[in-house]
Design a protein around this motif. Structure first.
Motif, PDB file in Angstrom:
ATOM      1  N   GLN A 553       0.799  -1.231   0.000  1.00  0.00           N
ATOM      2  CA  GLN A 553       0.000   0.000   0.000  1.00  0.00           C
ATOM      3  C   GLN A 553       0.834   1.284   0.000  1.00  0.00           C
ATOM      4  OE1 GLN A 553      -3.459   0.602  -0.133  1.00  0.00           O
ATOM      5  NE2 GLN A 553      -3.452  -1.483  -0.927  1.00  0.00           N
ATOM      6  N   TYR A 575       9.574  11.158  -7.309  1.00  0.00           N
ATOM      7  CA  TYR A 575       9.486  12.157  -6.241  1.00  0.00           C
ATOM      8  C   TYR A 575      10.858  12.810  -6.065  1.00  0.00           C
ATOM      9  CZ  TYR A 575       4.835  10.625  -4.853  1.00  0.00           C
ATOM     10  OH  TYR A 575       3.497  10.344  -4.843  1.00  0.00           O
TER      11      TYR A 575
ATOM     12  N   HIS B  81       0.442   9.688   3.148  1.00  0.00           N
ATOM     13  CA  HIS B  81      -0.014   8.678   4.099  1.00  0.00           C
ATOM     14  C   HIS B  81      -0.102   9.339   5.476  1.00  0.00           C
ATOM     15  CE1 HIS B  81       0.965   5.885   0.918  1.00  0.00           C
ATOM     16  NE2 HIS B  81       0.758   4.825   1.654  1.00  0.00           N
ATOM     17  N   THR B  83      -1.310   8.874   9.484  1.00  0.00           N
ATOM     18  CA  THR B  83      -1.654   7.864  10.485  1.00  0.00           C
ATOM     19  C   THR B  83      -2.605   8.445  11.527  1.00  0.00           C
ATOM     20  OG1 THR B  83       0.468   6.810  10.124  1.00  0.00           O
ATOM     21  CG2 THR B  83      -0.674   6.250  12.164  1.00  0.00           C
ATOM     22  N   VAL B  85      -4.213   8.886  15.010  1.00  0.00           N
ATOM     23  CA  VAL B  85      -3.774   8.660  16.388  1.00  0.00           C
ATOM     24  C   VAL B  85      -4.929   8.843  17.366  1.00  0.00           C
ATOM     25  CG1 VAL B  85      -1.381   9.253  15.885  1.00  0.00           C
ATOM     26  CG2 VAL B  85      -2.959  11.055  16.604  1.00  0.00           C
ATOM     27  N   GLU B  86      -6.071   9.289  16.820  1.00  0.00           N
ATOM     28  CA  GLU B  86      -7.281   9.402  17.633  1.00  0.00           C
ATOM     29  C   GLU B  86      -8.388   8.602  16.957  1.00  0.00           C
ATOM     30  OE1 GLU B  86      -7.098  10.976  20.404  1.00  0.00           O
ATOM     31  OE2 GLU B  86      -5.237  12.115  20.132  1.00  0.00           O
ATOM     32  N   ARG B 119      -4.662   2.629   4.255  1.00  0.00           N
ATOM     33  CA  ARG B 119      -3.433   2.075   3.674  1.00  0.00           C
ATOM     34  C   ARG B 119      -2.816   0.988   4.548  1.00  0.00           C
ATOM     35  NH1 ARG B 119      -3.591   2.800  -1.640  1.00  0.00           N
ATOM     36  NH2 ARG B 119      -4.132   4.948  -2.165  1.00  0.00           N
ATOM     37  N   THR B 120      -3.376   0.775   5.708  1.00  0.00           N
ATOM     38  CA  THR B 120      -2.912  -0.345   6.526  1.00  0.00           C
ATOM     39  C   THR B 120      -3.577  -1.645   6.065  1.00  0.00           C
ATOM     40  OG1 THR B 120      -2.525   1.165   8.350  1.00  0.00           O
ATOM     41  CG2 THR B 120      -2.653  -1.172   8.912  1.00  0.00           C
ATOM     42  N   THR B 121      -4.850  -1.519   5.680  1.00  0.00           N
ATOM     43  CA  THR B 121      -5.576  -2.706   5.225  1.00  0.00           C
ATOM     44  C   THR B 121      -5.779  -2.734   3.708  1.00  0.00           C
ATOM     45  OG1 THR B 121      -7.729  -1.637   5.398  1.00  0.00           O
ATOM     46  CG2 THR B 121      -6.894  -2.728   7.383  1.00  0.00           C
ATOM     47  N   GLY B 122      -5.676  -1.580   3.067  1.00  0.00           N
ATOM     48  CA  GLY B 122      -5.942  -1.493   1.641  1.00  0.00           C
ATOM     49  C   GLY B 122      -7.410  -1.294   1.300  1.00  0.00           C
ATOM     50  N   ARG B 146      -7.584   3.378  15.014  1.00  0.00           N
ATOM     51  CA  ARG B 146      -6.409   4.093  15.541  1.00  0.00           C
ATOM     52  C   ARG B 146      -5.134   3.422  15.056  1.00  0.00           C
ATOM     53  NH1 ARG B 146      -5.861   5.385  21.678  1.00  0.00           N
ATOM     54  NH2 ARG B 146      -4.313   6.882  20.958  1.00  0.00           N
ATOM     55  N   PHE B 147      -4.213   4.247  14.663  1.00  0.00           N
ATOM     56  CA  PHE B 147      -2.883   3.820  14.203  1.00  0.00           C
ATOM     57  C   PHE B 147      -2.913   3.083  12.865  1.00  0.00           C
ATOM     58  CE2 PHE B 147      -2.527   4.551  18.746  1.00  0.00           C
ATOM     59  CZ  PHE B 147      -1.630   5.602  18.702  1.00  0.00           C
ATOM     60  N   HIS B 148      -4.029   3.171  12.187  1.00  0.00           N
ATOM     61  CA  HIS B 148      -4.016   2.819  10.779  1.00  0.00           C
ATOM     62  C   HIS B 148      -3.701   4.099   9.999  1.00  0.00           C
ATOM     63  CE1 HIS B 148      -6.314  -1.252  10.726  1.00  0.00           C
ATOM     64  NE2 HIS B 148      -5.617  -1.110  11.831  1.00  0.00           N
ATOM     65  N   THR B 149      -3.268   3.892   8.768  1.00  0.00           N
ATOM     66  CA  THR B 149      -2.810   5.010   7.945  1.00  0.00           C
ATOM     67  C   THR B 149      -3.791   5.219   6.799  1.00  0.00           C
ATOM     68  OG1 THR B 149      -0.528   4.569   8.552  1.00  0.00           O
ATOM     69  CG2 THR B 149      -0.872   5.758   6.497  1.00  0.00           C
ATOM     70  N   GLN B 265      -1.532   3.933  -5.195  1.00  0.00           N
ATOM     71  CA  GLN B 265      -0.854   3.952  -3.888  1.00  0.00           C
ATOM     72  C   GLN B 265       0.095   5.145  -3.722  1.00  0.00           C
ATOM     73  OE1 GLN B 265       0.971   0.086  -2.926  1.00  0.00           O
ATOM     74  NE2 GLN B 265      -0.369  -0.893  -4.427  1.00  0.00           N
ATOM     75  N   GLY B 266      -0.012   6.089  -4.629  1.00  0.00           N
ATOM     76  CA  GLY B 266       0.924   7.219  -4.608  1.00  0.00           C
ATOM     77  C   GLY B 266       2.071   7.052  -5.582  1.00  0.00           C
TER      78      GLY B 266
END
Lengths: 726, 726
Positions: A553, A575, B81, B83, B85-86, B119-122, B146-149, B265-266
């Motif tokens: 990802q 980039y 990307h 992430t 945090v809340e 982007r953590t799970t796609g 939380r803490f997924h991107t 994905q960028g």
């Protein structure tokens, strides 16, 4: 100072007795041992020393081996990848293998026990479509896909014990008979092993300590057709295989252990691979067996009034000193070879034994002890590397191996070992079983193996140098002597129980795709979320090489947001990169006189955020960087071959990542070539010089109180803790 | 020799007319052009030159752009990307982007056209669970893990043409208005573009040649918030995106083009990625559109009695000069910038045009033409690199760009270009449209793109140096001037129609995981079997860097049996390595005075068979090796940065792999710094010196017949073919 004890020395019949006595006395020996090819002298009783003797449970009765060929040890091996160029394909089974070591097992039905695999597709080839000719040793695949590649996995008998083979060939023992290992899993063999041991103990009353060398299964050594080393995996379970074991496994675990699960595409489950469930199951299956049977031999030893100690090596497979069942063996001690600090800790940290012993280098063998050789330099180097680890967690005894008569003609060496043994005993005494000062937080090394491979990460053959790994072994070697408490945790640990409260900093180091970095564990969202939360809440994360690497990802380093860096693998060249050193005076670089030597691994590391603190660049790429994430911090180091300077970089990185840089001066030497260890409970402290030059350092008790210390090359200075007053 | 023609020179009003005329005459110019910021002088008619004028179809009427904001060009971009945090997450859309270049498009419903991805799970985030505030430009994810991107992909309007923006900022054009590109896909805009062009042709009767710069869509350039380059992909299709295009695509292809298929994905579908089916569809969709509309403009140009030529760059996206529809545009010519031999061939090999023109370096700009500068050295270097490619396939015209008045104050430079232009014309004349001698077999470069990216492999920004790619660009640069016929083929070509009969040697070069090496195409058994069969039957295979790399079934290089080598990625460290040079005087090393410089890529290459011919090792790893497989042969080269020596290594490797080493001496120079080209049909031959030192070489007609040639630095010598008699 002259002292005595905690020292095992090899002795031999035929050597001048007075000379021998003199050396034993000067070294303060309290135990003696024989070596391969030497006998103990007659004067044993008079010497009043503890006597060690090696014991080989699975090969010391060769009569048994020869009379029970069906109970010899076995192995699965695999042919080379062979590409079919016609409609059929012939593969010679033993091509590339040493016929004096291994023999094809045709006794167990090949169609049942072997596996032919198409390596182009990964599919198993139908056993009906191949046949084997026991006369020629050739497997014929009658119908293949042209230009697909095939392998045959097949069972062999081991017809030469691997250690004996190695010594035999290396030392040119000529027509000395080859020793064949037998398999303790067969009931008759097991019964014989126990009876034989009882008889042996009875017949060897002079032996005080049985040094098991070791139990039942040797680590994997395979020789090639030129009788040279082909494959060595110090962790390999290949020798544990037999149809009997496979059947017992299936009965216990409810599924068939495919040959492929063991040969693993030819990788043979190297610890560099993320372990499969099947391989883990197999290891645990053997661990249970080995520990249970070993316990019986240890009991027999104890019943005969002797000590039972285990050599960490050779037939150590399945014992797993860091495995859950190891303490159940009931050993008195473990003895192992000390190559450096990391291998010392691998021995000294083993739980569940009364004591540990380190066999130091050099071995008293002619390869080092020749006219013009310099064994003293090797002894000092070995000692200096081991000493810093001893200060953290000592072995309880030291010793040497080989032919004492050889060493005797090097007076410098005799004096050197006299000093080392005195230094060791003083150390041990002044530590007095207490632990040196460490900060409150612990450091965890995170990989796919965790505790089971404590102090064994990234290791191939025992403490040998490999270009591919020295960059990572430096982390382990540094940690072995740093004033921090170290744990080894696995991704499964993290999944099962999160990150222990007392962990302050997590280290992840290794190449992408390996078990040391973690490979596809980094696609597991639970692991990622847990680690990011840990850092966000104030934890530290140090990545070395290719930490958290798994292409997923849009990121290669899955912790790139934490680390502030990612690796360019070619997808982000578009980039524009503006990376340049922006934090050259970072805390972690304190004391460094030169740029960090990152070994093999500086390549194509780029920042992923402007916040990234780029500390060192090398040829246009990031070599050292730091970052913050929430309340936590991270450090990235491209590679860390062992040196005192790199070890210091790691220590300061740990303190910084733990947000504990204010505590850095608590018992700290400012000269990177020096370190200190402080035993608050005994009131003693020591400063050591890890270099072979004289050094001067400030020794800090804290930012306000320090003394200056002068050190000889490789030297040390003791001090009383209360001599630093503030 | 003095000659005239095939030369385009930039001229400018205000420059001394006599001086200008003198230079034009000395350089033999037959065409003139203006440049950015210059006007053509009044004396045009008197000069009797062909007059070129740039033409910008999608931005030359800014009134139209401002009156039709809904028809401006668009783009999909992606946030970094981010992430969480809340429990909720806010992402600022334009963070890291340049607000004077791009503007968020809120006109098209974000819930329909945008995509928020975990982007953590796609996984795609449900549009119901996020919202966007057009005032702040912030997207709020109301419920996150939380803490997924997360990333947001969103539509923007392009509010500044990328070339004009680049020139504007670089040259500090101050308050000059920003030009906005409009999208030819909108019918009203398209009607306007054609009408405007007709008017312009009518109003610019002095223009003989319309130099389209270029058609409708610029390659991707994205600036950051500091108005600096953030992302440049010379091949990027980002600017072709609009809801209208997406809707038309869906109607034509029957599926929805997800934003993710475009932002990827960028990675934005960098050509280093194996192209997805969706991206290929999108490219073809745009190629069809661009070629069809371009054809209309070319027709209008022709109807007005002018020539239509296309600049290879800027708004070239969708034209795809090596695409199947390119010839249908009906252009008279393509002109492009010549950075080296490979870029020259990229221009000169374009099919379907009447002629090609190369714009040589240096540009007459103050960055090179300053007091104390040395533009002559750059001109010679550029010429020497391009010359060897011209000898294989010439452009039909050359030219320069920039401010002639600047160049005029460098008399050396004026003389140098006079010589270059004379040399070029003589060359062109003596080639007379014929092809230099090449051996019978062809060489094919195999990658995931094939013909479409002819002479464009491993390229990021146009002919810029990148540490990650120069090692591979050397292959292309070498090939551009070697006396072999080169084709570019794709894995899909191989799957569809096998390997063409006339291919003698296949080259596969690139990093693992990239489209240049092939990535997961190497898990395709049909490709593997086809290539192995090709070699087995006598073909040649040359692998550079990480050829055929895809971790699968025990091998990393899937052609390792052919190559004789594989890469150690950590799973085979337990295999003892005995690799050492065993074939140091191999045929392919002929003429080499020093070890091969393999650039960045020598790492952990090991042999997989004793048969492997190890030709050069470097720091313990294989750098150059050769092998045979059936009747065929292979060569492995770890890396091949461009140098005359490495170019020679490649040529000899090609001959050897083709089993044609007996033909090596047919028109061959033994000094690696020199090369020859022989035109049997015209009877002319030339020897060139690619170095800046004097050289002496034997020029072979065959093993029996040769002459000795002395060459000045960068020089050349013509000879008559029949002067070598045997």
């Amino acid at each position: 100072m002259s002292s005595k004890g905690r020292m095992t020395v090899p002795i031999e019949a035929g050597m001048d007795y007075d000379l021998m006595k003199d050396i034993l006395e000067r070294w303060g020996a309290d135990a003696v041992r024989n070596s391969d090819g030497t006998d103990l002298p007659d004067q044993l009783q008079e010497m009043k020393m503890k006597v060690y003797s090696t014991y080989f449970p699975t090969r010391n009765d060769q009569l048994w081996a020869h009379e029970h060929p069906d109970q010899r040890q076995q192995m699965y091996i695999m042919t080379p990848h062979t590409t079919a160029v016609e409609e059929s394909l012939q593969i010679e089974l033993m091509k590339g293998y040493y016929r004096e070591q291994l023999e094809v097992d045709y006794d167990h039905d090949p169609k049942r026990w072997w596996e032919v695999i198409n390596r182009t597709t990964g599919e198993i080839v139908d056993p009906e479509s191949w046949s084997v000719d026991p006369i020629t040793g050739i497997v014929t695949l009658h119908q293949v896909n042209r230009f697909h590649t095939y392998t045959v996995t097949f069972l062999v008998w081991q017809i030469w014990d691997q250690t004996q083979m190695y010594n035999h060939i290396t030392n040119q023992w000529g027509d000395k008979p080859h020793e064949i290992p037998y398999d303790a899993r067969h009931s008759p063999t097991w019964a014989h092993i126990t009876e034989y041991m009882k008889d042996w103990l009875e017949a060897n009353k002079h032996v005080d300590v049985v040094r098991f060398t070791t139990f039942f299964y040797h680590f994997t050594i395979i020789f090639n057709e030129l009788a040279k080393e082909k494959y060595v995996d110090w962790f390999g379970y290949s020798t544990t295989v037999s149809p009997l074991a496979l059947e017992q496994f299936e009965a216990e675990y409810g599924y068939r252990m495919r040959p492929e699960y063991l040969v693993d595409q030819g990788y043979h489950n190297t610890p560099f691979r993320n372990p499969s469930k099947q391989y883990r199951d197999w290891m645990q299956f053997q661990h249970k067996f080995v520990c249970k049977q070993s316990r019986e031999l240890v009991d027999i030893t104890h019943q005969a009034g002797r000590e039972a100690i285990m050599f960490l090596g050779d037939n150590w497979i399945g014992t797993e000193p860091y495995g859950d069942l190891f303490p159940s063996i009931g050993l008195d001690a473990v003895v192992g070879s000390v190559g450096n600090g990391a291998t010392l800790r691998m021995i000294s940290d083993i739980p569940g034994v009364k004591y540990t012993e380190g066999r130091f280098l050099p071995y008293f063998f002619p390869d080092v002890f020749y006219e013009g050789g310099n064994p003293t330099a090797e002894a000092i180097d070995n000692w200096v590397k081991a000493r810093r680890a001893i200060l953290r967690k000592p072995v309880d005894r030291i010793g040497y191996g080989g032919y004492l008569s050889l060493a005797a003609s090097f007076p410098d060496f005799i004096t050197c070992v006299e000093q080392i043994s005195d230094e060791f005993r003083t150390l041990y005494e002044r530590m007095n079983g207490t632990k040196a000062y460490t900060p409150k937080f612990k450091v965890a090394v995170l990989n796919s193996w965790g505790k089971l491979r404590s102090w064994q990460t990234t290791m191939v053959a025992h403490s040998l140098w490999y270009k591919k790994i020295y960059t990572y072994l430096g982390m382990l070697e540094s940690l072995s002597g740093l004033a921090v408490d170290v744990e080894f945790i696995s991704f499964d640990d993290v999944l099962e129980s999160g990150i222990p409260e007392d962990i302050g900093v997590i280290l992840n180091a290794g190449d992408a795709g390996t078990a040391w970095s973690g490979d596809d564990y980094w696609a597991n969202e639970a692991i990622i979320a847990c680690l990011k939360q840990f850092v966000y809440n104030g934890g530290g994360f140090i990545g070395i090489g290719e930490p958290s690497a798994f292409m997923h990802q849009g990121r290669f380093f899955q912790m790139s947001d934490v680390l502030g860096v990612d690796k360019e693998i070619g997808y982000t060249l578009s980039y524009t990169k503006y990376d340049q050193e922006n934090t050259s005076d970072h805390f972690i670089m304190g004391g460094q006189a030169k740029p960090i030597d990152c070994g093999e691994k500086v390549e194509f590391i780029r920042s992923v955020s402007e916040q990234t603190q780029i500390i060192q660049m090398q040829r246009g790429d990031i070599a050292v960087a730091a970052n913050s994430f929430g309340k936590g911090r991270s450090v990235y180091i491209a590679g860390i071959p062992y040196s005192p300077a790199n070890s210091r970089l790691l220590l300061r990185s740990i303190y910084w990542a733990a947000s504990a840089e204010n505590e850095m001066s608590t018992w700290y030497c400012d000269n990177v070539e020096t370190e200190c260890a402080v035993y608050l409970e005994t009131g003693w402290g020591i400063v050591i010089n890890n270099s072979q030059d004289p050094q001067r350092t400030k020794l800090y008790k804290n930012t306000e109180s320090y003394i200056e210390v002068e050190l000889k090359p490789g030297g040390h200075e003791w001090f009383r803790v209360d001599s630093l007053t503030k």
